[in-house]
Structures are given as C-alpha cells and as structure tokens.
Scaffold this motif. Structure first.
Motif, PDB file in Angstrom:
ATOM      1  N   UNK A  27      34.192  29.791  40.302  1.00  0.00           N
ATOM      2  CA  UNK A  27      33.334  29.031  41.207  1.00  0.00           C
ATOM      3  C   UNK A  27      34.202  28.240  42.176  1.00  0.00           C
ATOM      4  N   UNK A  28      34.083  28.554  43.453  1.00  0.00           N
ATOM      5  CA  UNK A  28      34.849  27.874  44.490  1.00  0.00           C
ATOM      6  C   UNK A  28      35.446  28.875  45.459  1.00  0.00           C
ATOM      7  N   UNK A  29      35.843  28.404  46.618  1.00  0.00           N
ATOM      8  CA  UNK A  29      36.423  29.283  47.625  1.00  0.00           C
ATOM      9  C   UNK A  29      37.686  29.950  47.083  1.00  0.00           C
ATOM     10  N   UNK A  30      37.691  31.267  47.100  1.00  0.00           N
ATOM     11  CA  UNK A  30      38.805  32.085  46.598  1.00  0.00           C
ATOM     12  C   UNK A  30      39.208  31.716  45.164  1.00  0.00           C
ATOM     13  N   UNK A  31      38.243  31.301  44.359  1.00  0.00           N
ATOM     14  CA  UNK A  31      38.541  30.883  42.986  1.00  0.00           C
ATOM     15  C   UNK A  31      39.228  31.988  42.185  1.00  0.00           C
ATOM     16  N   UNK A  32      38.784  33.224  42.335  1.00  0.00           N
ATOM     17  CA  UNK A  32      39.387  34.354  41.619  1.00  0.00           C
ATOM     18  C   UNK A  32      39.794  35.458  42.586  1.00  0.00           C
ATOM     19  N   UNK A  33      40.121  35.079  43.783  1.00  0.00           N
ATOM     20  CA  UNK A  33      40.519  36.040  44.805  1.00  0.00           C
ATOM     21  C   UNK A  33      41.779  36.791  44.364  1.00  0.00           C
ATOM     22  N   UNK A  34      41.711  38.107  44.384  1.00  0.00           N
ATOM     23  CA  UNK A  34      42.846  38.976  44.046  1.00  0.00           C
ATOM     24  C   UNK A  34      43.362  38.792  42.614  1.00  0.00           C
ATOM     25  N   UNK A  35      42.584  38.167  41.766  1.00  0.00           N
ATOM     26  CA  UNK A  35      42.967  38.027  40.364  1.00  0.00           C
ATOM     27  C   UNK A  35      43.115  39.416  39.746  1.00  0.00           C
ATOM     28  N   UNK A  36      44.192  39.660  39.060  1.00  0.00           N
ATOM     29  CA  UNK A  36      44.406  40.942  38.404  1.00  0.00           C
ATOM     30  C   UNK A  36      44.522  42.116  39.357  1.00  0.00           C
ATOM     31  N   UNK A  37      44.967  41.889  40.566  1.00  0.00           N
ATOM     32  CA  UNK A  37      45.079  42.977  41.545  1.00  0.00           C
ATOM     33  C   UNK A  37      46.512  43.506  41.617  1.00  0.00           C
ATOM     34  N   UNK A  38      46.700  44.557  42.396  1.00  0.00           N
ATOM     35  CA  UNK A  38      48.038  45.119  42.645  1.00  0.00           C
ATOM     36  C   UNK A  38      48.794  45.421  41.348  1.00  0.00           C
ATOM     37  N   UNK A  39      48.165  46.228  40.482  1.00  0.00           N
ATOM     38  CA  UNK A  39      48.770  46.668  39.218  1.00  0.00           C
ATOM     39  C   UNK A  39      48.940  45.550  38.195  1.00  0.00           C
ATOM     40  N   UNK A  40      48.258  44.448  38.377  1.00  0.00           N
ATOM     41  CA  UNK A  40      48.274  43.366  37.393  1.00  0.00           C
ATOM     42  C   UNK A  40      47.062  43.455  36.486  1.00  0.00           C
ATOM     43  N   UNK A  56      42.238  30.361  40.427  1.00  0.00           N
ATOM     44  CA  UNK A  56      42.912  31.502  39.797  1.00  0.00           C
ATOM     45  C   UNK A  56      43.303  32.548  40.837  1.00  0.00           C
ATOM     46  N   UNK A  57      43.459  32.128  42.056  1.00  0.00           N
ATOM     47  CA  UNK A  57      43.863  33.028  43.134  1.00  0.00           C
ATOM     48  C   UNK A  57      45.201  33.677  42.769  1.00  0.00           C
ATOM     49  N   UNK A  58      45.249  34.999  42.807  1.00  0.00           N
ATOM     50  CA  UNK A  58      46.441  35.804  42.522  1.00  0.00           C
ATOM     51  C   UNK A  58      46.913  35.740  41.065  1.00  0.00           C
ATOM     52  N   UNK A  59      46.143  35.125  40.196  1.00  0.00           N
ATOM     53  CA  UNK A  59      46.514  35.076  38.777  1.00  0.00           C
ATOM     54  C   UNK A  59      46.636  36.494  38.223  1.00  0.00           C
ATOM     55  N   UNK A  60      47.716  36.797  37.562  1.00  0.00           N
ATOM     56  CA  UNK A  60      47.901  38.098  36.938  1.00  0.00           C
ATOM     57  C   UNK A  60      47.968  39.238  37.925  1.00  0.00           C
ATOM     58  N   UNK A  61      48.439  38.989  39.120  1.00  0.00           N
ATOM     59  CA  UNK A  61      48.494  40.043  40.136  1.00  0.00           C
ATOM     60  C   UNK A  61      49.921  40.534  40.355  1.00  0.00           C
TER      61      UNK A  61
END
Length: 113
Positions: A27-40, A56-61
């Motif tokens: 919840x929030x602007x880009x809160x989970x944006x790209x989370x787990x992306x790019x082979x993450x 959590x932006x970029x978390x695990x990415x």
C-alpha cells in the motif's frame, strides 16, 4: 492489497517471481514496484507488509533470489527499498494478526490523503 500509484507494477516480471500478495499489503506509491523482478524472487507478502512509498521497491530483484515470505514486515516508507534490513521484520517471527494488518493498512491509506 496493491493500492497506490504503481504499487505492484512489474512485480515478478522479466524472469522473476513473487508469491501471493494479500492482507492489505503493498500500500503506497511504488510500494512493491519491481519487487522480485529481473530474475529475483520474493515469497508471499501478507499481513500489512510493504506499507508506504517505496517500502519494498526493488526488494529481491536483479538476481537477489531467496527473499522469503514477508508477514507484517517493511511497514514504513523506504524500509526495505532494494534489500531487506535485519530489523525489517518482527524478530519473534509472529508478525501481526490480520485484524492488526487491517488497522495498519487503513492508517496508511489515510496518511496518503
């Protein structure tokens, strides 16, 4: 879950993965944006995890594989941006109840205006 501008946009994309997002999480602007992306990868995100702008932006990415489940974690803006600080999750592993998650999520939504 996934409330806010681009809250869950491109999560799990480009060869990455994210589990179930539930319980008033991301919840929030880009809160989970790209989370787990790019082979993450990131596990399930639940019980009011990832609250606030970029929580959590970029978390695990970008190949950072193996971020586990989040339950009541990363509850302030930028808390887990691009990584997972040692103090981001409750140390007892119990997280918070679903009732507490609803209250936290509602408070976060109200702060966003």
């Amino acid at each position: 879950s996934c409330l806010g501008t681009n809250a869950c946009m491109i999560a799990g994309s480009n060869g990455g993965s994210v589990g179930l997002i539930s319980g008033a999480s991301c919840v929030g602007e880009k809160a989970c944006y790209a989370t787990g992306s790019e082979s993450g990868s990131v596990g399930d995100i639940s019980l009011a995890s990832c609250l606030g702008t970029n929580a959590c932006n970029l978390l695990g990415s970008h190949g950072n594989v193996g971020v586990g489940d989040l339950s009541g974690c990363c509850t302030t803006p930028d808390k887990c941006y691009g990584g997972l600080p040692d103090d981001a999750c409750p140390s007892d592993g119990k997280g918070i109840t679903s009732e507490e998650a609803q209250v936290v999520s509602l408070l976060s939504i109200n702060k966003m205006g």
